[in-house]
Design an enzyme around this catalytic site. Structure first.
Site, PDB file in Angstrom:
ATOM      1  N   GLY A  10      51.522  53.567  38.401  1.00 25.28           N
ATOM      2  CA  GLY A  10      51.570  53.133  37.010  1.00 25.28           C
ATOM      3  C   GLY A  10      52.619  52.055  36.799  1.00 25.28           C
ATOM      4  O   GLY A  10      53.666  52.064  37.437  1.00 25.28           O
ATOM      5  N   THR A 152      59.612  54.828  38.349  1.00 29.52           N
ATOM      6  CA  THR A 152      58.725  55.782  37.683  1.00 29.52           C
ATOM      7  C   THR A 152      59.384  56.270  36.415  1.00 29.52           C
ATOM      8  O   THR A 152      60.586  56.546  36.405  1.00 29.52           O
ATOM      9  CB  THR A 152      58.367  57.005  38.562  1.00 29.52           C
ATOM     10  OG1 THR A 152      57.730  58.000  37.758  1.00 29.52           O
ATOM     11  CG2 THR A 152      59.589  57.624  39.203  1.00 29.52           C
ATOM     12  N   ASP A 154      59.008  59.066  35.145  1.00 34.67           N
ATOM     13  CA  ASP A 154      59.368  60.469  35.312  1.00 34.67           C
ATOM     14  C   ASP A 154      60.740  60.642  35.956  1.00 34.67           C
ATOM     15  O   ASP A 154      61.302  61.738  35.938  1.00 34.67           O
ATOM     16  CB  ASP A 154      58.328  61.194  36.168  1.00 34.67           C
ATOM     17  CG  ASP A 154      56.961  61.239  35.516  1.00 34.67           C
ATOM     18  OD1 ASP A 154      56.861  60.884  34.331  1.00 34.67           O
ATOM     19  OD2 ASP A 154      55.988  61.606  36.206  1.00 34.67           O
ATOM     20  N   ARG A 189      54.971  69.591   8.290  1.00 32.30           N
ATOM     21  CA  ARG A 189      54.147  70.054   9.413  1.00 32.30           C
ATOM     22  C   ARG A 189      54.990  70.360  10.650  1.00 32.30           C
ATOM     23  O   ARG A 189      56.175  70.041  10.729  1.00 32.30           O
ATOM     24  CB  ARG A 189      53.092  69.004   9.756  1.00 32.30           C
ATOM     25  CG  ARG A 189      52.061  68.825   8.654  1.00 32.30           C
ATOM     26  CD  ARG A 189      51.042  67.778   9.018  1.00 32.30           C
ATOM     27  NE  ARG A 189      50.040  67.625   7.962  1.00 32.30           N
ATOM     28  CZ  ARG A 189      49.073  66.715   7.990  1.00 32.30           C
ATOM     29  NH1 ARG A 189      48.971  65.873   9.005  1.00 32.30           N
ATOM     30  NH2 ARG A 189      48.211  66.655   6.988  1.00 32.30           N
ATOM     31  N   ARG A 198      54.505  64.760  35.141  1.00 31.39           N
ATOM     32  CA  ARG A 198      53.577  65.673  35.814  1.00 31.39           C
ATOM     33  C   ARG A 198      54.300  66.898  36.363  1.00 31.39           C
ATOM     34  O   ARG A 198      53.968  68.039  36.034  1.00 31.39           O
ATOM     35  CB  ARG A 198      52.851  64.949  36.948  1.00 31.39           C
ATOM     36  CG  ARG A 198      51.879  65.846  37.728  1.00 31.39           C
ATOM     37  CD  ARG A 198      51.173  65.074  38.827  1.00 31.39           C
ATOM     38  NE  ARG A 198      50.245  64.098  38.305  1.00 31.39           N
ATOM     39  CZ  ARG A 198      48.950  64.328  38.083  1.00 31.39           C
ATOM     40  NH1 ARG A 198      48.442  65.529  38.323  1.00 31.39           N
ATOM     41  NH2 ARG A 198      48.174  63.381  37.619  1.00 31.39           N
ATOM     42  N   ARG A 302      55.143  53.008  28.505  1.00 37.17           N
ATOM     43  CA  ARG A 302      55.290  52.153  29.677  1.00 37.17           C
ATOM     44  C   ARG A 302      54.896  50.698  29.403  1.00 37.17           C
ATOM     45  O   ARG A 302      54.970  49.871  30.301  1.00 37.17           O
ATOM     46  CB  ARG A 302      54.463  52.700  30.831  1.00 37.17           C
ATOM     47  CG  ARG A 302      52.965  52.659  30.622  1.00 37.17           C
ATOM     48  CD  ARG A 302      52.152  52.993  31.877  1.00 37.17           C
ATOM     49  NE  ARG A 302      52.882  53.504  32.982  1.00 37.17           N
ATOM     50  CZ  ARG A 302      52.541  54.588  33.704  1.00 37.17           C
ATOM     51  NH1 ARG A 302      51.470  55.281  33.373  1.00 37.17           N
ATOM     52  NH2 ARG A 302      53.265  54.967  34.727  1.00 37.17           N
TER      53      ARG A 302
END
Length: 382
Positions: A10, A152, A154, A189, A198, A302
């Site tokens: 990605g 990344t 992540d 809300r 992930r 991203r």
């Protein structure tokens, strides 16, 4: 020396800046660079005997061609999730059909090494995450000179405290969370914000910590929906504006459940993630009858330009990678550790993905960051 550069997996903000830094550094010392387009697909799909495929799979990289690329996000080299060591039969290039046998997946590493030789590429700088770097490690094991750059959102590559893209992803998430507060408060809300992650919940954890949302669910800890519901309703009741917010990693799971997956597996064995936010929202609605906002940030995290931290790290990583090759080093990963730029053996990536230190940083019963003391910790708490 001719240095090949590629970006895989990605895209993240900062890739172009890193590419530019590598190219300008090697050029300043009298060497040249060439871009491999679409990640490892640039090697797999290249037939050195066919000028058309060479043109399609490579890109001229010199100081003039990269002069302005750092002013935008994404990657001018494009990207893919191709893994030449595990190629499905249907994805094998036609000119390699006589080199495969059986149903696959097929290991076409030998072809990639041949392409590197035929293109007179002496060393590689692959920029990617755990999956992309796994094939970089394979080439290094085969004896080809590689210096890798970790990227990344992540932030889960072993061997480094920081990967290109993480700061921008967190910054964007915080901004979107604060913008979403106006709608969540106006309609009183429960708001569920799904972010990338992930196997590592660091993006959810750090975004929640810095934005001050009520709860954070991470990939590492399956969550009890009834406990989460009770906590969020208490948060809502305590909020004068009558709303509550939470972040959740896309790889999170309900206790006893599985990841929300869809589609076929890619070359690295991963199916697409997405949907745990919607599922969590539905479960909260069933239990509370409250109005629910579910926001999947996805590619908004991203896309676009890097923030100043990602820009700085991307440039410095690129310079470091080039310097290592110029001094004859290979088989390395550039990295940040305890706030310092270092380089480590690329073999460290063999450990798989890095995950949140749950005991140190996460309250598993309250579903929120547990960061009590920061003395002596690196900037990103690892």
């Amino acid at each position: 020396m001719r240095v090949g550069v590629l970006t895989g997996g990605g895209d993240v903000p900062g890739l172009n800046a890193s590419i530019k830094a590598v190219v300008t550094r090697v050029a300043a010392e009298g060497h040249s660079a060439i871009g491999l387009r679409r990640g490892w697909a640039g090697l797999l799909d290249c037939n050195p005997d066919d000028p058309a495929t060479v043109a399609a799979c490579t890109m001229v990289l010199d100081p003039a061609s990269v002069r302005t690329i750092d002013r935008s996000g994404g990657t001018v080299l494009h990207s893919s999730r191709t893994n030449p060591a595990r190629v499905k039969t249907a994805e094998v290039p036609a000119f390699l059909a006589n080199q495969i046998d059986g149903d696959g997946p097929h290991d076409l590493t030998k072809h990639c090494l041949s392409v590197l030789e035929r293109l007179s590429i002496d060393a590689l700088v692959p920029i990617g995450g755990d999956d992309t770097l796994s094939f970089a490690l394979r080439l290094s094991d085969e004896g080809f000179p590689v210096v890798a750059i970790p990227k990344t959102m992540d932030n889960d590559v072993h061997g480094t405290d920081y990967c290109i893209g993480f700061s921008t992803a967190v910054t964007r998430t915080i901004n979107f969370i604060h913008q979403l507060r106006t709608s969540a408060g106006s309609h009183e809300r429960l708001a569920v914000v799904e972010v990338f992650g992930r196997y590592s919940g660091e993006t959810s954890l750090v975004s929640a910590y810095l934005s001050g949302v009520d709860r954070a669910v991470i990939s590492e800890v399956p969550f009890d929906i009834d406990r989460l519901t009770s906590l969020l309703m208490a948060d809502k009741a305590a909020n004068p504006s009558g709303y509550a917010m939470m972040t959740i990693s896309e790889g999170a799971t309900v206790v006893g459940g599985e990841m929300a997956l869809r589609g076929d597996a890619d070359a690295y064995g991963h199916r697409k993630l997405g949907g745990i936010g919607e599922l969590t929202g539905e479960l909260l609605r069933e239990r509370t009858g409250e109005g629910i906002i579910v926001q999947h940030l996805g590619y908004l995290m991203r896309s676009g330009n890097p923030d100043s931290l990602d820009l700085m790290v991307a440039v410095n990583y690129g310079v470091m990678a080039a310097d290592l090759l110029l001094e004859g080093s290979a088989g390395r990963l550039v990295a940040l550790r305890m706030g310092n730029y270092v380089n480590v053996p690329i073999s460290v990536t063999r450990q798989g993905v890095k995950r949140v230190d749950v005991d140190a940083l996460y309250d598993v019963s309250a579903y929120r960051p547990k960061i009590r003391h920061v003395d002596g910790k690196p900037m990103f708490l690892y």
